[in-house]
Each structure stands twice: as structure tokens, then as C-alpha cells.
Design an enzyme around this catalytic site. Structure first.
Site, short mmCIF file in Angstrom:
data_model
loop_
_atom_site.label_atom_id
_atom_site.label_comp_id
_atom_site.label_asym_id
_atom_site.label_seq_id
_atom_site.Cartn_x
_atom_site.Cartn_y
_atom_site.Cartn_z
N TYR A 144 -6.30 -3.32 -12.25
CA TYR A 144 -6.33 -4.68 -11.73
C TYR A 144 -7.18 -4.69 -10.47
O TYR A 144 -7.03 -3.83 -9.60
CB TYR A 144 -4.91 -5.14 -11.39
CG TYR A 144 -4.83 -6.53 -10.79
CD1 TYR A 144 -5.16 -7.65 -11.55
CD2 TYR A 144 -4.40 -6.72 -9.48
CE1 TYR A 144 -5.07 -8.93 -11.01
CE2 TYR A 144 -4.31 -8.00 -8.93
CZ TYR A 144 -4.64 -9.10 -9.70
OH TYR A 144 -4.55 -10.36 -9.15
N ASP A 239 -11.46 1.35 -6.27
CA ASP A 239 -10.61 0.26 -5.77
C ASP A 239 -9.34 0.89 -5.22
O ASP A 239 -8.44 1.28 -5.97
CB ASP A 239 -10.30 -0.74 -6.89
CG ASP A 239 -9.49 -1.93 -6.36
OD1 ASP A 239 -8.99 -1.86 -5.22
OD2 ASP A 239 -9.36 -2.92 -7.10
N LYS A 267 -4.21 -4.65 1.49
CA LYS A 267 -2.80 -4.30 1.65
C LYS A 267 -2.48 -3.55 2.94
O LYS A 267 -2.45 -4.17 4.01
CB LYS A 267 -2.31 -3.60 0.38
CG LYS A 267 -2.41 -4.56 -0.83
CD LYS A 267 -1.77 -4.12 -2.10
CE LYS A 267 -1.78 -5.27 -3.11
NZ LYS A 267 -2.53 -5.03 -4.33
C1 LIG Z 1 -3.51 -6.03 -5.04
C2 LIG Z 1 -4.78 -5.47 -5.59
C3 LIG Z 1 -5.98 -6.20 -5.59
C4 LIG Z 1 -6.02 -7.64 -5.17
O1 LIG Z 1 -5.70 -7.80 -3.83
P1 LIG Z 1 -5.23 -9.26 -3.32
O2 LIG Z 1 -5.11 -9.09 -1.85
O3 LIG Z 1 -3.93 -9.53 -4.01
O4 LIG Z 1 -6.29 -10.22 -3.72
C5 LIG Z 1 -7.13 -5.58 -6.01
N1 LIG Z 1 -7.12 -4.32 -6.44
C6 LIG Z 1 -5.99 -3.58 -6.48
C7 LIG Z 1 -6.04 -2.17 -6.96
C8 LIG Z 1 -4.78 -4.14 -6.08
O5 LIG Z 1 -3.66 -3.44 -6.16
#
Ligand SMILES: *Cc1c(COP(=O)(O)O)cnc(C)c1O
Length: 462
Positions: A144, A239, A267
Site C-alpha cells: 500500500y 516506501d 508516520k
Molecule cells: C500509511 C502508508 C502510506 C500512506 O500514508 P498516509 O499518511 O496515510 O497518506 C503509504 N505507504 C505506506 C507503506 C503506508 O503504510
């Protein structure tokens, strides 16, 4: 437990906000029932509006790694609120957070701050395309990267839970240049690059996946990713919005000593405030406007409150032994769950690395020898290499559940029962089998032991 006030607030929310939530992951759709409505956080605990207390292993889906109300974060925010909350002009705070991240993530030479992980992924992909002049991107099934159109296909997180791999509103045109590959599958990766390598602008990957549950990229897979992208001139994007400062002291790239070209973060680096970032090789990053021509902007980007909370969080986290003790607590939780599950005769697979962990409920034991814990598995006839992510205690491994297909075959009903049993006993776990548990520095070893003990009760009741 009484949830009367949560129930009435959530009922009202449903008349005001679609589904009553501002992000679908919160809706408890996958586990039944209704979300509890939170009043406040206190260290390791959440307190809902009915006054129930929960030991929190969700931590706002990752960011709250120091728990709630950590004095360093609170004090940094108090100071900054009085000084001003947004200027739309440079501040020294941006340099400070940039220096901390550049100093701890070896592959990042320059960094740009944005407001969310979604923005970070979107911007990194645009930059990779702008830099290479190529169009295609590779994405892995079950990973994701936020709700970017071109990446919202076969996505994990709530997209996986809801079984909506392709959202309405995402046009065929916006995903036509996205190649989807199975995670941890070296052969398909090699074949794809042999056929189309010169057209591929970028590979975006969660080196430790956290959005189909925690699934650790095997060393073989990650090294091959670096190899094929280097050979073909494609940009490798890690990511690490979720795994940053969690899978390793500074993330998975740092832990595995693999150098991606670009990394996305979010995060944890905002300490609970909205933030995202992308960074990497200076020669690539210098293509971003105004140094270069690839457009990316943001009214609130580098927001001083987010920077202040991020600086306080990372400074605390990067002190000696903090990561080690976080990991030790998470390993203890993983091993305790495994022992209790075995004693109760419940087949599970547990993947853990750093302060991330998922307890997968299996439909069938994978076979006697490896009923609860599978470190080497046969997949498509070939042996999947055990990940080098194995911690010294040996509880982290990549076998058994290695990709979306194997994760999706889990017993989600049993997970739902486990989740509800734990919630009623005062433990707040992710409301889906396909999400990750997080450890915070606010959780003590005694609280971990208590969690294991109560989990044992719930396992036996399933
Ligand atoms: C949470 C997440 C995102 C998206 O981040 P948001 O701040 O919710 O837009 C993208 N990549 C990974 C791996 C994530 O866990």
C-alpha cells in the site's frame, strides 16, 4: 464494558461523515461491531469516551512510537504553538529534522517534506518518471502506498480489507502504466525486467510490508530488486512510511544495508502530526522544483508543528538502546503469543521485526513439523529464502506468509474473534488481520507479559 457513548457518537458520525470515519481503516468493518470513540491518550493507553482504558498496540497506525503525551513532544509543541503554527516560509526546524533523517538513513542525501505518506509516494513516483523520462512503474500486490490513483491497484491496508483492489474513480488510464507483481517473487521480477526493464521508471516497494499484515521482504528479493533496477536504470523507491524507524533503528533499508535511490517516510517522523517526506540521491532530488523542473509543492509542507514533533520524537528514539528495547519487547510479545497459541492448539504464523508484528491465524496448520512457525516454505515449487531479518532471538522470519496470496488465505473470522475478545479485556489491537501491531516505548515489559497472559485466555476461548 459499556460502549453507550461510543455508540451514540458513532451513530451521529454516520449521518455526518461517510461511514462515520475519516479513514476506512478505523471502521471495524473487518471485525464486526463498531469502533470505540477515543477521548484521550495517556502514555501506553487509550481512553474512550465511556471511560474504558485500553493498552494500545495500534498507535494511530504507527506514528505514536513514544506513546501519548511524551514530555519531549508535548514541550516542543507547546513552544512552537506560541511561536506560530504555519508561515509558508522557511524555518530552521526543517533543516533540523532534515539533518536528523539524513544522518540516520544512509541512502538519503536530500529530502523534501510533504503532508502525508500518500503525497510522498505520489511525488516520488512523479520524480522517478521525470528523472528517467520513462513511464512504467512496478508495484507489488498487497503493498500500500496511500491513495495515489496509479498505485491504488491491488493495494493493501483498508483497500485489501474491503476487497476493492481497484477503486471506482480510478480510470484504466491512470493504472495502465502500473505493472503488478507478486511480493517476494524473484523469478517474476527477473522476467519482468528482462522483458520491459528499459521502460520501467521505478519500482516502489515496502521492503518490510505492513499493509497486508507484516510480511518481511526476503533478502533474496530485496537484493534482486536492487540489482535489476541498477542494471536497467530504473529508480528503486523504498516506501518506508510505515517501516521507517520501526523495522530497524532507522528503517528497513538501513537495517538490511540496501541503498534504494529514493525513500518515502511518514508516520513516525511526524510524531503524531500530519507529515510525509521523500528523499534519496542528491542528483535525483535536485530535479525537484525549484532546483529542477519536477513540480511538487504544498501550503503546509514542512509545517513547523509537524517538524517540532518529529524532531523531538526522532531525537528521543535515536538515543542509545531505545530501538533495542522496543524490539526486545516486541519479540517477547511475538514469542509469548506463539507459545500461548500453541498451548491452545490454534495454528498461527507470527511475523515480527523491530517494533512491527502480525499474528496471522492460519486456516490449516502448515504441517506437523512446522505447525506454528514456518521458517522455510515451498512456494510455487521453489524454496523461499529465509529472510535475513531474523532477529537474534530467531522470532522474525519471512516464511509461511510471504505475499498477498498467502496472507489472504488466513482465518480472518478467527482473527475477528481474537480482536473482540482482547478489546473487551482492555487491549486495543488492529481491527483487521491485514494490519500490523506496533510497540511503543511507553509499553513496559510487565504490560507485555500481561498482554500475553490475557491473549492466552482469549486463544482458549476461540
Ligand atoms: C500509511 C502508508 C502510506 C500512506 O500514508 P498516509 O499518511 O496515510 O497518506 C503509504 N505507504 C505506506 C507503506 C503506508 O503504510
Amino acid at each position: 464494558m459499556n460502549h453507550a457513548r461510543s455508540h451514540s457518537v458513532f451513530a451521529e458520525a454516520q449521518t455526518l461523515i461517510p461511514g462515520g470515519v475519516n479513514s476506512p481503516a478505523r471502521a471495524f468493518g473487518a471485525v464486526g461491531g463498531e469502533p470505540v470513540v477515543i477521548q484521550r491518550g495517556e502514555g501506553a493507553y487509550l481512553i474512550d469516551i465511556d471511560g474504558n482504558r485500553y493498552l494500545d498496540y495500534v498507535q494511530s497506525w504507527g506514528p505514536m512510537i513514544l506513546g501519548y503525551g511524551h514530555p519531549a513532544v508535548v514541550s516542543a509543541l507547546q513552544t512552537q504553538i506560541l511561536n506560530g503554527t504555519s508561515f509558508g516560509a522557511p524555518t530552521e526546524l526543517e533543516n533540523e529534522l532534515a539533518k536528523i533523517i539524513i544522518g540516520s538513513v544512509p541512502s538519503i542525501e536530500k529530502i523534501r517534506f510533504v503532508n502525508s505518506g500518500t503525497e510522498a509516494a505520489m511525488s516520488a513516483v512523479r520524480l522517478a518518471r521525470g528523472f528517467t523520462g520513462r513511464t512504467k512503474i512496478v508495484k507489488f500486490i498487497g503493498n500500500y502506498h496511500g491513495h495515489v490513483d496509479s498505485l491504488l491497484v491491488a493495494a493493501g491496508s483498508s483497500a485489501a480489507t474491503l476487497g476493492v483492489p481497484n477503486s471506482p474513480g480510478v480510470t484504466p488510464g491512470s493504472v495502465q502504466d502500473t505493472l503488478l507483481l507478486p511480493y517476494n517473487d524473484v523469478e517474476t521480477l527477473k522476467k519482468t525486467f528482462a522483458a520491459a526493464g528499459k521502460d520501467i521508471a521505478a519500482v516502489i516497494v515496502e521492503p518490510v510490508a505492513g499493509n497486508m499484515g507484516c510480511v518481511i521482504g526476503s533478502s533474496n528479493f530485496l537484493y534482486e530488486l536492487r540489482h535489476v533496477t541498477q542494471e536497467s536504470g530504473a529508480i528503486l523507491i523504498f516506501d518506508e512510511v510505515l517501516s521507517g524507524y520501526r523495522a530497524g533503528k532507522a528503517g528497513a533499508g538501513q537495517r538490511f544495508s540496501i541503498t534504494p535511490d529514493l525513500t518515502t517516510l511518514g508516520k513516525v517522523i511526524g510524531g503524531g502530526l500530519p507529515v510525509g517526506a521523500y528523499g534519496g540521491r542528491a542528483d535525483i532530488m535536485d530535479n525537484v522544483l525549484p532546483a529542477g523542473k519536477v513540480f511538487q509543492a504544498g501550503t503546509l509542507s514542512g509545517n513547523p508543528l509537524a517538524m517540532a514533533a518529529g524532531i523531538a520524537t526522532l531525537q528521543t528514539l535515536l538515543q542509545p538502546n531505545v530501538f533495542m528495547s522496543l524490539e526486545r519487547n516486541m519479540t517477547m510479545l511475538a514469542e509469548g503469543f506463539e507459545d500461548e497459541a500453541r498451548a491452545a492448539g490454534i495454528p498461527v504464523h507470527i511475523a515480527q521485526i523491530g517494533s512491527m508484528m502480525t499474528l496471522f491465524f492460519l486456516k490449516e496448520p502448515h504441517g506437523d513439523a512446522a505447525k506454528y512457525r514456518i521458517e522455510d516454505v515451498s512456494l510455487n515449487g521453489g524454496k523461499v529464502e529465509r529472510s535475513t531479518a531474523t532477529s537474534s532471538s530467531g522470532s522474525a522470519f519471512a516464511g509461511g506468509i510471504t505475499d498477498w496470496q498467502t496472507a489472504a488465505a488466513c482465518n480472518t473470522e478467527r482473527y475477528a474473534g481474537f480482536f473482540r475478545g482482547m478489546l473487551e479485556r482492555g487491549f486495543y489491537f488492529p481491527c483487521s488481520q491485514f494490519e500490523t501491531f506496533f510497540m511503543s516505548t511507553a509499553v513496559t515489559a510487565d504490560e507485555v507479559r500481561q498482554t500475553i497472559k490475557v491473549a492466552g485466555e482469549v486463544f482458549r476461548s476461540l
